[in-house]
Design a protein around this motif. Structure first.
Motif, PDB file in Angstrom:
ATOM      1  N   UNK A   1      92.949   9.214 -27.975  1.00 21.07           N
ATOM      2  CA  UNK A   1      94.096   9.147 -28.870  1.00 21.07           C
ATOM      3  C   UNK A   1      95.397   9.359 -28.111  1.00 21.07           C
ATOM      4  N   UNK A   2      95.410  10.319 -27.191  1.00 14.95           N
ATOM      5  CA  UNK A   2      96.609  10.575 -26.400  1.00 14.95           C
ATOM      6  C   UNK A   2      96.934   9.382 -25.518  1.00 14.95           C
ATOM      7  N   UNK A   3      95.904   8.786 -24.920  1.00 21.31           N
ATOM      8  CA  UNK A   3      96.123   7.605 -24.081  1.00 21.31           C
ATOM      9  C   UNK A   3      96.732   6.477 -24.910  1.00 21.31           C
ATOM     10  N   UNK A   4      96.204   6.236 -26.098  1.00 19.54           N
ATOM     11  CA  UNK A   4      96.727   5.150 -26.930  1.00 19.54           C
ATOM     12  C   UNK A   4      98.187   5.395 -27.293  1.00 19.54           C
ATOM     13  N   UNK A   5      98.503   6.616 -27.698  1.00 19.62           N
ATOM     14  CA  UNK A   5      99.884   6.924 -28.057  1.00 19.62           C
ATOM     15  C   UNK A   5     100.816   6.774 -26.855  1.00 19.62           C
ATOM     16  N   UNK A   6     100.342   7.196 -25.682  1.00 20.63           N
ATOM     17  CA  UNK A   6     101.163   7.097 -24.476  1.00 20.63           C
ATOM     18  C   UNK A   6     101.388   5.644 -24.072  1.00 20.63           C
ATOM     19  N   UNK A   7     100.363   4.805 -24.216  1.00 15.23           N
ATOM     20  CA  UNK A   7     100.523   3.378 -23.909  1.00 15.23           C
ATOM     21  C   UNK A   7     101.535   2.759 -24.867  1.00 15.23           C
TER      22      UNK A   7
END
Length: 314
Positions: free
Chosen positions: A228-234
């Motif tokens: 989830x953090x990776x998706x938000x950061x992307x």
């Protein structure tokens, strides 16, 4: 040794779990002196000290850990016995502890709901963790079956594949490489990757993919603790992500993420149902395993809808 009781084993387990006798006593609905007596009786029977008393609480000694391992095995065998008795009686019941790596949490609830609809009398519990936590749960017999992308090699397990697990590289829609065809490995390696923690299945696959590029693994990317953090950061433009296609269905469909057309992608792995080989398979485990082999794949997000091959219509 033959004089040890289930009550004593459970007292030792509770002390290890909670670290203090008073806390263990509360969970067992006993007094602290009663738990102390049970501990002393076990230590006298074995002739060894099971715990080191420290300011931070009770720490199990080597003998204490051995007793806990035996206690867990006994508890597991008793639970299996109940399942076997139910099977002999013709009762389609039992219990199942399912462990899944965090990437699998995107489809595990749908999988469970379908299974429980077919088998409403099987009590099912879900445990979600990262790869290391899920392997630890397998090692300690805290889960019956684990769903993961890479079976562990340091535990005796049997692993059966039940569906494809594609891994892709994603970017925000306004990224310079969005819409570009046949992006080379060398070109994509120039980007800043947002990656999972060391030891995770997706990170291991990315390391293999970029491993032939000199020096690229020295600074793989920015580490983040969850998909989830990776998706938000992307989506925020902090970099590109290497991630399971099963975690991004809603974002791709909504146009918040795009899958980059990188040569050699997607990396197609598989999802495995993993069980220990050194334990008996309960009726509930066998029923769920058969269900996975029969219907597991249909509960995975349809990757082809998210990422149709551009060459197929060219």
């Amino acid at each position: 040794m033959n004089n040890l009781t289930l009550r004593q084993f459970r007292a030792i387990q509770a002390i290890v779990r909670h670290g203090k006798i008073v806390n263990a006593a509360k969970t067992l609905h006993l007094t602290a002196p009663a738990v102390t007596i049970q501990l002393r009786q076990v230590e006298e029977e074995l002739g060894l000290t099971l715990f080191d008393r420290t300011p931070d609480g009770m720490r199990p000694s080597a003998a204490g850990l051995a007793v806990v391992d035996a206690a867990q095995a006994i508890e597991e065998r008793l639970r299996l016995l109940q399942d076997e008795i139910d099977a002999i009686k013709g009762v389609r019941a039992g219990s199942l502890k399912l462990g899944v790596v965090s990437t699998a949490k995107y489809f595990a609830p749908s999988l469970m709901a379908s299974f429980m609809k077919e088998h409403p009398d099987i009590d099912m519990r879900l445990v979600v963790g990262n790869r290391a936590e899920t392997i630890a749960s397998l090692r300690s017999h805290d889960v019956d079956i684990a769903l993961m992308g890479r079976p562990p090699k340091d535990i005796p397990v049997r692993a059966m594949a039940f569906g494809d697990h594609p891994l892709v590289i994603v970017a925000p829609p306004d990224h310079s490489l969005a819409g570009v065809r046949d992006i080379s490995k060398e070109r994509i390696a120039q980007e800043n990757f947002l990656i999972r923690e060391p030891g995770s299945g997706t990170r291991i696959s990315l390391e293999i993919f970029l491993g032939e590029i000199p020096g690229r693994l020295d600074d793989l990317g920015t580490e983040m603790g969850s998909n989830e953090t990776i998706k938000q950061a992307v989506m925020a433009g902090l970099g590109i992500g290497f991630i399971s296609a099963h975690t991004i269905a809603s974002e791709v469909e909504a146009g918040r993420l795009v899958i980059l057309d990188v040569v050699g992608m997607p990396i197609r792995r598989q999802w495995f149902a993993v069980m220990r080989t050194d334990r008996t398979i309960s009726p509930a485990m066998a029923t769920f395993h058969e269900f996975l082999m029969r219907k597991g794949a249909i509960h995975l997000p349809l990757f082809g809808k998210l990422y149709p091959d551009p060459r197929a219509t060219a």
